[in-house]
Design a protein around this motif. Sequence first.
Motif, PDB file in Angstrom:
ATOM      1  N   SER A   2       0.835  -1.197   0.000  1.00 41.67           N
ATOM      2  CA  SER A   2       0.000   0.000   0.000  1.00 41.67           C
ATOM      3  C   SER A   2       0.866   1.241   0.000  1.00 41.67           C
ATOM      4  O   SER A   2       1.953   1.252   0.544  1.00 41.67           O
ATOM      5  N   LYS A  39     -10.175   7.123   2.199  1.00 40.11           N
ATOM      6  CA  LYS A  39      -9.158   6.957   1.157  1.00 40.11           C
ATOM      7  C   LYS A  39      -8.455   8.272   0.867  1.00 40.11           C
ATOM      8  O   LYS A  39      -7.410   8.299   0.230  1.00 40.11           O
ATOM      9  N   ASP A  60      -4.177   4.284   0.403  1.00 41.06           N
ATOM     10  CA  ASP A  60      -4.746   3.027  -0.069  1.00 41.06           C
ATOM     11  C   ASP A  60      -4.279   1.934   0.876  1.00 41.06           C
ATOM     12  O   ASP A  60      -3.105   1.582   0.881  1.00 41.06           O
ATOM     13  N   SER A  62      -5.882  -1.069   1.060  1.00 43.12           N
ATOM     14  CA  SER A  62      -6.591  -2.287   0.653  1.00 43.12           C
ATOM     15  C   SER A  62      -5.739  -3.544   0.779  1.00 43.12           C
ATOM     16  O   SER A  62      -6.276  -4.632   0.948  1.00 43.12           O
TER      17      SER A  62
END
Length: 151
Positions: A2, A39, A60, A62
């Motif tokens: 990330s 985000k 980010d 994720s």
Amino acid sequence: MSESTKITVQSSDGLENAIKVAFASKDLENINAHFGGAKEFVVYDVSKEGFKLSGVIKTDTSELNGDDKTDFKVKALSGIHIMYCESIGGTAAAKVIRGGINPMKVTEPRKIEDVLSELVTMINGNPPPWVKKIMNIQTTQDPRLERWTAE
């Protein structure tokens, strides 16, 4: 892995004694994101003179799990004094505070510009001691000062 991206706005006119305030936002206009799910964080410089856009921090997380997400966001927000969000968990709030950031929750989505105007008004009035400390403002209007000097 990330990554975070800091998009900064270049400007020649700086604000004196400005504090950096970040807002968790889904649309860059409202405080409407949970800290963990945000985000993007819109960053403004705020001082007695007013406020100006400083940049956007894109995060980010994720590909990260659990506490790594919070640690990542705290690191990305390094240098921020106050962070507004719609909600934040207790553990995340503790990490944010340890990172030198003051977390602030709003009870419902709010326009960032409204909160910025309120901050400028508060700074020009009698801000709380923790804001004075961040901004290096001398305490001159505290009624307790008279008591302390009389003793």
